[in-house]
Enzyme design. Sequence first.
Site, PDB file in Angstrom:
ATOM      1  N   ILE A 111     -75.698   1.400  73.517  1.00  9.32           N
ATOM      2  CA  ILE A 111     -75.020   2.597  73.995  1.00  9.32           C
ATOM      3  C   ILE A 111     -73.724   2.787  73.221  1.00  9.32           C
ATOM      4  CG2 ILE A 111     -74.082   3.750  76.020  1.00  9.32           C
ATOM      5  CD1 ILE A 111     -75.769   1.881  77.725  1.00  9.32           C
ATOM      6  N   CYS A 112     -73.457   4.023  72.839  1.00  8.25           N
ATOM      7  CA  CYS A 112     -72.222   4.356  72.133  1.00  8.25           C
ATOM      8  C   CYS A 112     -71.164   4.758  73.161  1.00  8.25           C
ATOM      9  CB  CYS A 112     -72.463   5.495  71.140  1.00  8.25           C
ATOM     10  SG  CYS A 112     -70.982   6.009  70.252  1.00  8.25           S
ATOM     11  N   LEU A 113     -70.215   3.849  73.390  1.00  9.46           N
ATOM     12  CA  LEU A 113     -69.118   4.084  74.327  1.00  9.46           C
ATOM     13  C   LEU A 113     -67.825   3.588  73.700  1.00  9.46           C
ATOM     14  CD1 LEU A 113     -70.776   2.852  77.648  1.00  9.46           C
ATOM     15  CD2 LEU A 113     -70.473   5.211  76.932  1.00  9.46           C
TER      16      LEU A 113
END
Length: 318
Positions: free
Chosen positions: A120-122
């Site tokens: 996930i891109c966070l």
Amino acid sequence: MNPEETHTISQVGGGAAAAAEPVSKTATTVPAASYNLRCPGVKRLMREAAELSTPENEFSAHPTETNLFEWHFTIRGPEGSDFEHGIYHGRIIFPTEYPMKPPSFILLTPNGRFQTEEKICLSISNYHPETWLPSWSIRTALVALRSFMLTPGNEGAIGSINFPPEERKKLAIKSRNWSCHECGPIIKLLPVQIPDNSKSAKEVGNGDATTGEVTPSDVAKKPETPEIAKLQSSVEAPTPNGLAKDSNPVTTPSTATLNAINNQETATTVETNNFTLEQQQQHNEPIKNIIYDLGIGCFIVLILALCFRRLLSIFTQV
């Protein structure tokens, strides 16, 4: 598991690859003999494993049996949202440079907000190392991940999806029966709470798919730490479709609070008036001195005039 996501004992332990006792899913100890204890990441992860050995109401996390640098976590869906009744499971992959570099997060349970089996891109993940702070811990990251679930899914963001609310609610119910091949039924990884009307809301053990769990809607939330506040300020940018959903309603100030504010304003007004009077007195003081000096000067001039007139009359008579 991808090879690049796995940190073997030889990578972290300086070549010490001897067999060791496996780590329990909720154990408070890690096979220290298999790792290089001088490595900052090893020391940090072992300490956090001990701190998170007891599951909390909102989440739980533990290292896998064979790799200290791979953890499994379970989070409860945020209250008052489409994920409220859901329980979601995932993986955390830590780099050898942790905590100087951020970990990777992978959701395994279908949820309608993040894609499964994909990093996930966070702002707390390895996609944004520039926003990561070494002071952030696994606990902080999991609290932030629950907050990210409330934000709208940005189109084009890696690992982000945006299912309709009805679909998310269905997935939340199904998630309670989801089982991990390593951890087993995930519903057993979080504590169960009894209702608030039964005199206490303490934990009573691990639940299962048959008994279920009761999640009170008005359970008191823990105060936010500065770390969490900083994380929430760095959430994903809002999309043109709208901003993140606010799950906390605005509360009305109490009467005591309003009275305290009024008293403070009154005190400030009185202090301001006193200060103004003092300023006026200081401003009038030089004027009083000038008038006093002018009066004395006029009196002296009058005396001198009388003396001069007297002398003039004397000389005139002579």
